[in-house]
Design a protein around this motif. Structure first.
Motif, PDB file in Angstrom:
ATOM      1  N   HIS A   1      19.056  17.177 -31.975  1.00 35.36           N
ATOM      2  CA  HIS A   1      18.322  16.990 -30.602  1.00 35.36           C
ATOM      3  C   HIS A   1      19.542  16.407 -29.559  1.00 35.36           C
ATOM      4  N   ILE A   2      20.596  15.668 -30.361  1.00 39.39           N
ATOM      5  CA  ILE A   2      21.697  15.181 -29.413  1.00 39.39           C
ATOM      6  C   ILE A   2      22.278  16.268 -28.901  1.00 39.39           C
TER       7      ILE A   2
ATOM      8  N   GLU B   1      23.810   6.015 -21.923  1.00 34.59           N
ATOM      9  CA  GLU B   1      23.130   7.174 -22.667  1.00 34.59           C
ATOM     10  C   GLU B   1      24.198   7.812 -23.771  1.00 34.59           C
ATOM     11  N   ARG B   2      25.366   8.240 -23.384  1.00 38.02           N
ATOM     12  CA  ARG B   2      26.013   8.925 -24.241  1.00 38.02           C
ATOM     13  C   ARG B   2      26.715   7.936 -25.124  1.00 38.02           C
ATOM     14  N   VAL B   3      27.105   6.628 -24.735  1.00 41.14           N
ATOM     15  CA  VAL B   3      27.499   5.785 -25.917  1.00 41.14           C
ATOM     16  C   VAL B   3      26.533   5.742 -27.061  1.00 41.14           C
TER      17      VAL B   3
ATOM     18  N   ARG C   1      21.784  20.690 -22.583  1.00 44.14           N
ATOM     19  CA  ARG C   1      20.969  20.622 -21.286  1.00 44.14           C
ATOM     20  C   ARG C   1      21.634  19.969 -20.107  1.00 44.14           C
ATOM     21  N   ARG C   2      22.084  19.033 -20.215  1.00 39.06           N
ATOM     22  CA  ARG C   2      22.820  18.154 -19.250  1.00 39.06           C
ATOM     23  C   ARG C   2      23.881  19.262 -18.749  1.00 39.06           C
TER      24      ARG C   2
ATOM     25  N   VAL D   1      25.018   7.484 -32.913  1.00 40.56           N
ATOM     26  CA  VAL D   1      24.366   8.165 -33.632  1.00 40.56           C
ATOM     27  C   VAL D   1      25.148   9.211 -34.281  1.00 40.56           C
ATOM     28  N   ALA D   2      25.926  10.011 -33.662  1.00 40.36           N
ATOM     29  CA  ALA D   2      26.934  11.130 -33.884  1.00 40.36           C
ATOM     30  C   ALA D   2      27.796  10.444 -35.201  1.00 40.36           C
TER      31      ALA D   2
END
Length: 212
Positions: free
Chosen positions: A63-64, A98-100, A70-71, A105-106
């Motif tokens: 999903h990430i 958001e990306r942090v 998509r972005r 999660v990554a």
């Protein structure tokens, strides 16, 4: 009549619940019970969508990756060459909240993937896709006849991927020294370009069409 359940929507909500817990409290806190509670469903309902936590975590990682793409597609638009490459990198780089959260999660996923061949294969496929896109844009840049890059495209793509993944770790472990300015500085040190204007650094998108 029994209420119809949108299974795709329910699956997405479970993934988002797992992402929220992992970003907020870490992977160990994202138990199946806590994910179910976060999503507002019965604990046993998760079994209808995911066999176990690893399968759910793989879906969250995918999903990430999809959200980043998509972005990037929106940011890239009709751009090509180094402009497109820069815009992809800036959507990967953890330069906003958001990306942090995605980085949290990554990095959690990588720790688990180190001992899980299926997870490792998912990560490897994601990196291969990004590397392929990077190489396409680097070759476009060379074909334009304007390239000033001295290193081979393959080496540049490898450096960019290593830098993008390293930033995910650094922004969590040393946020004070992994500012958006420093991240863009690192990117441009690889691509040999000028530092973009401040608004572009802050938003993570490249307004310039310069393909040098």
């Amino acid at each position: 009549m029994p209420r119809l359940v949108d299974h795709d929507a329910r699956r997405r909500e479970l993934i988002r619940a797992a992402l929220r817990i992992t970003a907020r409290s870490g992977l160990e806190a994202a138990t199946m019970r806590e994910i179910a509670a976060e999503a507002g469903v019965a604990n046993g309902a998760l079994a209808h969508y995911f066999r176990d936590k690893d399968e759910l975590l793989m879906a969250a990682y995918q999903h990430i990756f999809d959200e980043t793409n998509r972005r990037a597609a929106t940011a890239i638009g009709e751009a090509h060459g180094l402009t497109a490459l820069r815009r992809l990198c800036r959507e990967i780089m953890p330069m906003d909240d958001e990306r942090v959260d995605e980085a949290r999660v990554a990095v959690s996923f990588w720790g688990r993937a180190a001992h899980n061949p299926e997870m490792s294969a998912l990560h490897e496929a994601a990196m291969a896709e990004w590397r392929s896109r990077m190489l396409t844009w680097l070759r476009q840049n060379r074909d334009s006849g304007e390239s000033t890059l001295a290193e081979p495209d393959e080496r540049i793509a490898d450096k960019l991927l290593a830098a993008m993944m390293g930033l995910q770790v650094n922004v969590l472990m040393a946020p004070a020294s992994t500012t958006p300015d420093r991240q863009v500085e690192m990117l441009e040190s690889i691509l040999g370009g000028p530092l973009p204007v401040q608004d572009d650094i802050r938003t993570g998108s490249a307004a310039t069409s310069d393909n040098r």
